[in-house]
Write a protein that holds these residues in place. Structure first.
Motif, PDB file in Angstrom:
ATOM      1  N   ARG A 108      -0.060   5.027 -10.238  1.00 32.42           N
ATOM      2  CA  ARG A 108      -0.387   3.665 -10.649  1.00 32.42           C
ATOM      3  C   ARG A 108      -1.908   3.461 -10.675  1.00 32.42           C
ATOM      4  NH1 ARG A 108       4.032   2.439 -13.004  1.00 32.42           N
ATOM      5  NH2 ARG A 108       3.383   0.246 -12.976  1.00 32.42           N
ATOM      6  N   ASP A 109      -2.320   2.506 -11.495  1.00 35.07           N
ATOM      7  CA  ASP A 109      -3.756   2.225 -11.643  1.00 35.07           C
ATOM      8  C   ASP A 109      -4.400   1.819 -10.325  1.00 35.07           C
ATOM      9  OD1 ASP A 109      -3.750   2.828 -14.296  1.00 35.07           O
ATOM     10  OD2 ASP A 109      -3.552   0.742 -14.996  1.00 35.07           O
ATOM     11  N   TRP A 110      -3.667   1.037  -9.518  1.00 38.39           N
ATOM     12  CA  TRP A 110      -4.274   0.565  -8.273  1.00 38.39           C
ATOM     13  C   TRP A 110      -4.580   1.710  -7.329  1.00 38.39           C
ATOM     14  CZ3 TRP A 110      -1.265   1.679  -4.029  1.00 38.39           C
ATOM     15  CH2 TRP A 110       0.116   1.809  -4.233  1.00 38.39           C
ATOM     16  N   TYR A 111      -3.694   2.706  -7.329  1.00 35.29           N
ATOM     17  CA  TYR A 111      -3.915   3.851  -6.452  1.00 35.29           C
ATOM     18  C   TYR A 111      -5.074   4.706  -6.973  1.00 35.29           C
ATOM     19  CZ  TYR A 111      -3.052   7.927  -3.548  1.00 35.29           C
ATOM     20  OH  TYR A 111      -3.204   8.974  -2.651  1.00 35.29           O
ATOM     21  N   LYS A 112      -5.037   5.012  -8.248  1.00 30.98           N
ATOM     22  CA  LYS A 112      -6.086   5.857  -8.834  1.00 30.98           C
ATOM     23  C   LYS A 112      -7.467   5.214  -8.703  1.00 30.98           C
ATOM     24  CE  LYS A 112      -3.134   8.072 -12.296  1.00 30.98           C
ATOM     25  NZ  LYS A 112      -2.893   8.240 -13.742  1.00 30.98           N
ATOM     26  N   THR A 113      -7.532   3.892  -8.964  1.00 32.93           N
ATOM     27  CA  THR A 113      -8.813   3.191  -8.888  1.00 32.93           C
ATOM     28  C   THR A 113      -9.352   3.191  -7.477  1.00 32.93           C
ATOM     29  OG1 THR A 113      -8.098   1.746 -10.696  1.00 32.93           O
ATOM     30  CG2 THR A 113     -10.000   1.034  -9.419  1.00 32.93           C
ATOM     31  N   ALA A 114      -8.453   2.984  -6.486  1.00 32.13           N
ATOM     32  CA  ALA A 114      -8.885   2.992  -5.083  1.00 32.13           C
ATOM     33  C   ALA A 114      -9.399   4.357  -4.678  1.00 32.13           C
ATOM     34  CB  ALA A 114      -7.743   2.554  -4.191  1.00 32.13           C
ATOM     35  N   TYR A 156       5.551   4.106  -0.101  1.00 32.83           N
ATOM     36  CA  TYR A 156       5.121   2.803  -0.617  1.00 32.83           C
ATOM     37  C   TYR A 156       5.644   1.718   0.296  1.00 32.83           C
ATOM     38  CZ  TYR A 156       4.765  -1.389  -3.474  1.00 32.83           C
ATOM     39  OH  TYR A 156       4.476  -2.651  -3.918  1.00 32.83           O
ATOM     40  N   VAL A 157       4.794   0.840   0.787  1.00 32.47           N
ATOM     41  CA  VAL A 157       5.193  -0.277   1.649  1.00 32.47           C
ATOM     42  C   VAL A 157       4.708  -1.569   1.011  1.00 32.47           C
ATOM     43  CG1 VAL A 157       5.235   1.038   3.798  1.00 32.47           C
ATOM     44  CG2 VAL A 157       3.095   0.031   3.044  1.00 32.47           C
ATOM     45  N   ASP A 158       5.505  -2.648   1.068  1.00 33.66           N
ATOM     46  CA  ASP A 158       5.187  -3.903   0.392  1.00 33.66           C
ATOM     47  C   ASP A 158       5.451  -5.057   1.343  1.00 33.66           C
ATOM     48  OD1 ASP A 158       5.207  -6.264  -1.301  1.00 33.66           O
ATOM     49  OD2 ASP A 158       5.342  -4.887  -3.004  1.00 33.66           O
ATOM     50  N   GLY A 194       0.802  -1.204   0.000  1.00 28.70           N
ATOM     51  CA  GLY A 194       0.000   0.000   0.000  1.00 28.70           C
ATOM     52  C   GLY A 194       0.838   1.259   0.000  1.00 28.70           C
ATOM     53  N   TYR A 195       0.124   2.333   0.093  1.00 29.56           N
ATOM     54  CA  TYR A 195       0.732   3.671   0.143  1.00 29.56           C
ATOM     55  C   TYR A 195       0.311   4.256   1.487  1.00 29.56           C
ATOM     56  CZ  TYR A 195       2.024   8.384  -1.327  1.00 29.56           C
ATOM     57  OH  TYR A 195       2.601   9.639  -1.417  1.00 29.56           O
ATOM     58  N   PRO A 213      11.504   0.176  -8.298  1.00 29.21           N
ATOM     59  CA  PRO A 213      12.642   0.799  -8.974  1.00 29.21           C
ATOM     60  C   PRO A 213      12.651   2.299  -8.722  1.00 29.21           C
ATOM     61  CG  PRO A 213      10.917   0.291 -10.546  1.00 29.21           C
ATOM     62  CD  PRO A 213      10.474  -0.302  -9.240  1.00 29.21           C
ATOM     63  N   GLU A 214      13.753   2.881  -9.032  1.00 23.63           N
ATOM     64  CA  GLU A 214      13.911   4.324  -8.838  1.00 23.63           C
ATOM     65  C   GLU A 214      12.922   5.068  -9.743  1.00 23.63           C
ATOM     66  OE1 GLU A 214      17.407   7.743  -9.114  1.00 23.63           O
ATOM     67  OE2 GLU A 214      17.888   5.628  -9.415  1.00 23.63           O
ATOM     68  N   GLY A 215      12.314   6.036  -9.191  1.00 25.00           N
ATOM     69  CA  GLY A 215      11.343   6.831  -9.955  1.00 25.00           C
ATOM     70  C   GLY A 215       9.923   6.286  -9.876  1.00 25.00           C
ATOM     71  N   TYR A 216       9.761   5.200  -9.138  1.00 21.09           N
ATOM     72  CA  TYR A 216       8.427   4.605  -9.012  1.00 21.09           C
ATOM     73  C   TYR A 216       7.533   5.514  -8.180  1.00 21.09           C
ATOM     74  CZ  TYR A 216       4.826   1.164  -7.836  1.00 21.09           C
ATOM     75  OH  TYR A 216       3.629   0.494  -7.675  1.00 21.09           O
ATOM     76  N   ASP A 217       6.441   5.935  -8.722  1.00 17.73           N
ATOM     77  CA  ASP A 217       5.516   6.848  -8.031  1.00 17.73           C
ATOM     78  C   ASP A 217       4.175   6.138  -7.858  1.00 17.73           C
ATOM     79  OD1 ASP A 217       4.121   8.903  -6.944  1.00 17.73           O
ATOM     80  OD2 ASP A 217       4.256  10.241  -8.683  1.00 17.73           O
ATOM     81  N   PRO A 218       3.868   5.696  -6.653  1.00 12.00           N
ATOM     82  CA  PRO A 218       2.638   4.924  -6.435  1.00 12.00           C
ATOM     83  C   PRO A 218       1.371   5.662  -6.836  1.00 12.00           C
ATOM     84  CG  PRO A 218       4.093   4.775  -4.535  1.00 12.00           C
ATOM     85  CD  PRO A 218       4.670   5.845  -5.417  1.00 12.00           C
ATOM     86  N   VAL A 219       1.337   6.957  -6.627  1.00  9.40           N
ATOM     87  CA  VAL A 219       0.081   7.691  -6.865  1.00  9.40           C
ATOM     88  C   VAL A 219      -0.273   7.775  -8.348  1.00  9.40           C
ATOM     89  CG1 VAL A 219       0.378   9.043  -4.761  1.00  9.40           C
ATOM     90  CG2 VAL A 219       1.278   9.935  -6.928  1.00  9.40           C
TER      91      VAL A 219
END
Length: 823
Positions: free
Chosen positions: A438-444, A421-423, A415-416, A430-436
């Motif tokens: 991502r589709d999972w974040y936007k959909t939620a 970001y925690v897993d 989650g975020y 990877p570097e530059g990964y922005d959770p917000v």
């Protein structure tokens, strides 16, 4: 059943009953009056059938033009008028009584009332013709009242027509007013009464013909069977096609689309029903108005097939009717079996896909419940101030526990949280990964706190389809994007297994797709992760989405397939795809078995029919031989009364058959004439032997006595009812073509053909036989005498045939014909 449906169905039943009854009467007695009544029924049927069937199917009146609405009924009243004109007494035409004007006086105010509600021309037509019809009927009733003392039969037909028209006027008048209830509306009662009276019109026509003392035509068994077959076939055609039209219209109504070929669908059904009624009318008209006259001409000219041919035709017609009946039963049964099987198969398919959908939903519900517990715990930890690291440890523990204790396909919880970001699975982005982003974040976030299934994706490492279930646990989303989201990844393995096991009776395959067409699970793994729109086009996805729950027919991979569809969590669609031929294979097998059994049964029936037909032929041949032997014995007994003419009857019979054969008569006619020739002198049984064998010239009294033998013979043979023409030769073989013969003094063509042939044969044998007062006349002299008698004593045609036979008989051998020379 509503009153409208009831009265329409009653009207149709009555018209059909009246039509079939009148067809039976007309085929038995083909008279013009019956033909007019049949025209009346057919025209009524043209109006009643499509109207009643439409009301019965849709429970509403059809919307049609005035022309179509009144066409059948307007034609019917014309035929009713023609029937009245045909069947009324000629002597009633000049009868006048004030009662005759009653219909005219009553119908003028009726016409004024009707015009205020309907078309002028149509009302003028209906009221005008019915008024003329009623006037003619009242005229005949008035004639009866004036002459009832003369024991004239009551004009039943005219009375029935008057009552029928009165009921019709009651029906039309009632339709002009509003009534408080259906039960108080006279329209219903007048309709039923007029329908019943309409059925009785055939009975009334029959009374008119009984009054005229029409004699029924004598028919043998084969002819009677032939008529019954015609009647049966016509009735079956009426009932069968009517039922077929109903089922077709009902099927069209049950599968009613929004539009059909640019036409209003209700009008489309009306035109189909009207076409069916028109087809029935045409099918009935052709045999009813052509066959009886053809049948009469054939009988009158004696050109109808011989007994064996008729028996063979009867056998063929019997088989044909049996085949038609069996075909009807087989078709009906197969339709029932097919519909029942299809319904059962579709129910099985719908039940199976519902089971699959429920299975997947239950599985996803477990995943949702797991996520909900974790999300609630994380939310509580955030409220209590737990650090991100502590929350990450909790997610790690939950990931391990869910995978071990619940489902190995639950591969990770992440989650975020608190902007990081925690897993729980230990995955490092990877570097530059922005959770917000991502589709999972936007959909939620868009789900606003509801648990949502994110659009599936293919895992880059495993190649498996991964399903993400997400939930927004705090709504702090703003410009700094600080909302907390928890997700659970589920590998599609279980869903894949469900899709692979999906089948109906061992056939078909399963399919699970997202609402955007993404294939989550497919029987063939190569399609997983593809889009169904790329494989089969947008149309298929649109149809799946529009149906949601049910079945559709589609062409997939050049095969007609059926897709059973059920929604999953309002986001997916589970489907079972099956080839339609495979799905209905068992149904087709049942139909094929039913048809084969029916054919086998028909073969057995045909075999037994054939055995019966052959036995009938053998029995008939035996009876014919026995009859011929009896007649021959009787002829020999007759000839034995005259010492000098022994064998005369058999020779005359043989000569007659030879002449008939050369004249081109049928084998049946030749046999008939042969039998007549054998018995042409049967009347001599009533003549004293001393008169018959008197060697000297007969006195006038003795000659008058001899001249009675034709009438005596006819009286004897008239008692043989099975052979009504057998007396023809006996009675008229002494008539002369130019007149002056006895016993009736007939002339020319008025003398029956058989008697004219026998007369020539009888004269030839008389001249070539030895008499007590003379020897055999030479052939040349015989020829001269016959030639002299052409046109005076003998029919020219048959006398010339006899002369040809004499010219060919150079050895004068015909006089030596014996019984064993026959045939």
């Amino acid at each position: 059943m509503t009153f409208d449906v009831f009265e329409n169905v009653i009207s149709l039943i009555c018209v059909t009953l009246g039509l079939t009854y009148c067809i039976f009467k007309y085929i038995d007695t083909p008279k013009r009056g019956y033909a007019c009544v049949i025209g009346f029924y057919l025209a009524n049927f043209l109006g009643e059938y499509y109207w009643a069937m439409y009301v019965l199917i849709t429970h509403s009146d059809p919307e049609v033009s005035e022309f179509l609405s009144y066409l059948g009924w307007n034609i019917a009243i014309v035929f009713l008028l023609l029937a009245v004109i045909t069947l009324r007494r000629p002597e009633s035409k000049k009868c006048f009584h004030p009662l005759v004007l009653l219909p005219l006086v009553l119908n003028i105010p009726q016409f004024i009332l009707y015009v205020s509600f309907g078309d002028v021309i149509n009302n003028l037509w209906q009221v005008g013709i019915t008024t003329v019809t009623a006037v003619l009927c009242m005229q005949e009733l008035a004639y009866y009242l004036r002459n009832k003392d003369d024991q004239k039969r009551f004009p039943v037909f005219s009375l029935l027509v008057i009552l029928y028209l009165a009921a019709k006027y009651g029906m039309w008048t009632a339709s002009c007013f509003d009534w408080s209830s259906e039960l108080s509306n006279p329209y219903l009662y007048c309709t039923v009464i007029s329908s019943i009276l309409g059925v009785l019109l055939t009975y009334g026509a029959g009374c008119c013909y009984e009054e005229k003392m029409l004699e029924k035509t004598e028919r043998d068994t084969v002819e009677q069977r032939f008529r019954v077959l015609i009647q049966t076939i016509l009735c079956l055609a009426i009932v069968g096609i009517s039922a077929g039209g109903f089922f077709v219209a009902a099927a069209l109504s049950s599968s009613r689309p929004d539009s059909t070929m640019g036409l209003d669908y209700d009008k489309y059904i009306v035109w189909i029903l009207f076409t069916v009624s028109l087809i029935i009318v045409m099918l009935v008209m052709v045999p009813v108005f052509m066959l009886p006259s053809r049948f009469r001409r054939l009988l009158a000219s004696s050109k109808w097939m011989d007994k064996w041919g008729r028996s063979r035709t009867n056998f063929i017609y019997t088989l044909a009717v049996t085949l038609i009946l069996m075909a009807g039963v087989v078709i009906y049964n197969n339709i029932v079996i097919y519909n029942s099987s299809v319904v059962s198969v579709y129910e099985d398919g719908n039940n199976e896909i519902d089971t699959i959908s429920t299975d997947i939903e239950n599985y996803l519900t477990v995943a949702e419940s797991t996520l909900r517990v974790v999300a609630d715990s994380v939310e509580l930890m955030i409220e209590k101030g737990y650090s991100t690291q502590e929350i990450c440890q909790y997610l790690t523990e939950q990931t391990r526990m869910q995978s071990e204790q619940f489902d190995e396909n639950f591969t990770g919880i992440y989650g975020y949280i608190n902007g990081e970001y925690v897993d729980g699975a230990g995955w490092i982005p990877p570097e530059g990964y922005d959770p917000v982003t991502r589709d999972w974040y936007k959909t939620a976030v868009e789900a606003d706190g509801d648990i949502v299934i994110v659009k599936p994706y293919i895992d880059a490492q495993t190649g498996s389809v991964v399903i993400t279930i997400a939930k927004l646990i705090s709504d702090n989303v703003g410009s700094d994007q600080t909302g907390e989201v928890v997700c659970l990844d589920v590998i599609y393995n279980h869903i894949k297994e469900v899709a692979e096991e999906a089948e109906i009776a061992g056939r078909g395959y399963g399919l699970v797709i997202n609402k955007d067409g993404f294939i989550i699970a497919h029987n063939d793994e190569k399609y997983n992760g593809e889009y169904i729109t790329e494989l089969y086009g947008e149309k298929l996805l649109d149809r799946i989405v529009s149906v949601k729950n049910g079945s559709i027919n589609e062409m997939l991979d050049d095969k007609e397939c059926i897709l059973f569809i059920s929604p999953v969590m309002d986001q997916w669609y589970a489907a079972i795809v099956i080839n339609k031929t495979e799905l209905l294979e068992n149904t087709y097998s049942q139909l094929a078995t039913s048809i084969m059994l029916s054919l086998i049964i028909f073969s057995f029936i045909s075999f037994f029919y054939y055995i019966g037909y052959k036995n009938e032929q053998i029995s008939s041949e035996k009876v014919e031989r026995m009859n011929l032997q009896i007649v021959s014995a009787l002829a020999s007994a007759i000839d034995a009364k005259d010492t000098y003419t022994n064998g005369h009857s058999s020779r005359v019979a043989e000569y007659s058959r030879m002449i008939a054969a050369r004249a081109g008569l049928s084998g049946r006619d030749q046999d008939e004439i042969y039998m007549m020739g054998l018995l042409h002198d049967v009347g001599k049984i009533g003549i004293p032997d001393e008169v018959i064998n008197k060697p000297a010239k007969l006195s006038d009294e003795e000659f008058e006595l001899i001249k009675k033998h034709p009438t005596i013979g006819a009286e004897i043979l008239d008692r043989i009812e099975e052979r009504p023409k057998l007396a023809t030769g006996a009675r008229w073989h002494h008539e002369r073509y130019g007149g002056g013969g006895y016993p009736d003094g007939l002339v020319g063509e008025d003398i029956p053909m058989e008697a004219r042939i026998i007369a020539v044969a009888d004269a030839y044998d008389a001249m070539t036989s030895r008499r007590s007062y003379r020897d055999i006349i030479p052939q040349e002299k015989v020829r001269e005498e016959i030639e002299k008698g052409i046109g005076t004593q003998f029919d020219p045609e048959y006398a010339k045939i006899m002369l040809q036979m004499i010219d060919e008989d150079t050895g004068y051998l015909m006089r030596d014909l014996k019984e064993d020379n026959k045939k």
